[in-house]
Write a protein that holds these residues in place. Structure first.
Motif, mmCIF file in Angstrom:
data_model
loop_
_atom_site.group_PDB
_atom_site.id
_atom_site.type_symbol
_atom_site.label_atom_id
_atom_site.label_comp_id
_atom_site.label_asym_id
_atom_site.label_seq_id
_atom_site.Cartn_x
_atom_site.Cartn_y
_atom_site.Cartn_z
ATOM 1 N N LEU A 50 86.176 81.940 7.416
ATOM 2 C CA LEU A 50 87.616 82.107 7.216
ATOM 3 C C LEU A 50 88.300 80.758 7.023
ATOM 4 N N ILE A 51 88.017 79.815 7.903
ATOM 5 C CA ILE A 51 88.670 78.501 7.850
ATOM 6 C C ILE A 51 88.275 77.747 6.571
ATOM 7 N N ILE A 52 87.006 77.807 6.211
ATOM 8 C CA ILE A 52 86.551 77.155 4.977
ATOM 9 C C ILE A 52 87.272 77.757 3.775
ATOM 10 N N ALA A 53 87.377 79.074 3.727
ATOM 11 C CA ALA A 53 88.044 79.734 2.597
ATOM 12 C C ALA A 53 89.522 79.365 2.533
ATOM 13 N N LEU A 54 90.170 79.297 3.684
ATOM 14 C CA LEU A 54 91.581 78.891 3.712
ATOM 15 C C LEU A 54 91.722 77.469 3.173
ATOM 16 N N ASP A 55 90.842 76.572 3.610
ATOM 17 C CA ASP A 55 90.879 75.187 3.128
ATOM 18 C C ASP A 55 90.660 75.116 1.616
ATOM 19 N N LEU A 56 89.723 75.902 1.106
ATOM 20 C CA LEU A 56 89.466 75.911 -0.342
ATOM 21 C C LEU A 56 90.716 76.336 -1.114
ATOM 22 N N CYS A 57 91.396 77.349 -0.619
ATOM 23 C CA CYS A 57 92.619 77.826 -1.286
ATOM 24 C C CYS A 57 93.722 76.773 -1.230
ATOM 25 N N ILE A 58 93.877 76.139 -0.080
ATOM 26 C CA ILE A 58 94.899 75.093 0.071
ATOM 27 C C ILE A 58 94.597 73.931 -0.873
ATOM 28 N N GLU A 59 93.329 73.508 -0.929
ATOM 29 C CA GLU A 59 92.925 72.403 -1.814
ATOM 30 C C GLU A 59 93.234 72.715 -3.279
ATOM 31 N N ARG A 60 93.196 73.984 -3.641
ATOM 32 C CA ARG A 60 93.434 74.380 -5.027
ATOM 33 C C ARG A 60 94.910 74.673 -5.314
ATOM 34 N N GLY A 61 95.741 74.513 -4.311
ATOM 35 C CA GLY A 61 97.176 74.708 -4.497
ATOM 36 C C GLY A 61 97.595 76.161 -4.628
ATOM 37 N N VAL A 62 96.747 77.057 -4.165
ATOM 38 C CA VAL A 62 97.068 78.486 -4.221
ATOM 39 C C VAL A 62 98.061 78.796 -3.097
ATOM 40 N N ASN A 63 99.096 79.585 -3.398
ATOM 41 C CA ASN A 63 100.066 79.894 -2.340
ATOM 42 C C ASN A 63 100.194 81.376 -2.033
#
Length: 129
Positions: A50-63
């Motif tokens: 979960l945390i890794i996936a959240l970080d990946l989304c944040i890194e990609r600028g997904v909101n």
């Protein structure tokens, strides 16, 4: 809004573990992530995914994201913002801090047969340990 499928797996309790993250950007692009996690329990691997996936989304600028998990433990913890086992409290706090960065965040429990891609990626990560 993108769809993110997550799964954590462990070969033992604790044992070699892995996280699988499948991201569907719905524009024809997808990402597959298979991350070895070392030795941990299955529940810890689910939280790490979960945390890794959240970080990946944040890194990609997904909101705006819609997460899917076959872990009732994860789904319940995020929906209620509560964990019964205090050992998982730090994981929950990390996840909530990240979730608060999104404009829209949804998480939904799905049966395992609807989470096969993330499961396959998590199992691949176990073998890479």
């Amino acid at each position: 809004m993108i769809d993110v499928y997550i799964d954590g797996a462990s070969a033992g309790d604790p044992g070699p573990s892995g996280a699988g993250v499948f991201i569907n950007f719905k524009n024809g692009n997808v990402e597959n992530h298979s991350i070895p996690l070392g030795e941990m329990s299955n529940h810890e691997a689910e939280y790490e995914a979960l945390i890794i996936a959240l970080d990946l989304c944040i890194e990609r600028g997904v909101n705006m994201v819609s997460f899917r998990t076959d872990s009732k433990l994860i789904d319940d913890a995020i929906e209620k913002r509560y964990v019964k086992n205090k050992r998982f409290q730090p994981y929950l706090e990390k996840a909530i801090a990240r979730i608060e960065q999104f404009d829209l965040f949804f998480i939904k429990w799905v049966p395992s047969n609807q989470n096969k891609q993330a499961d396959s990626l998590a199992r691949k990560a176990i073998r890479e340990n």
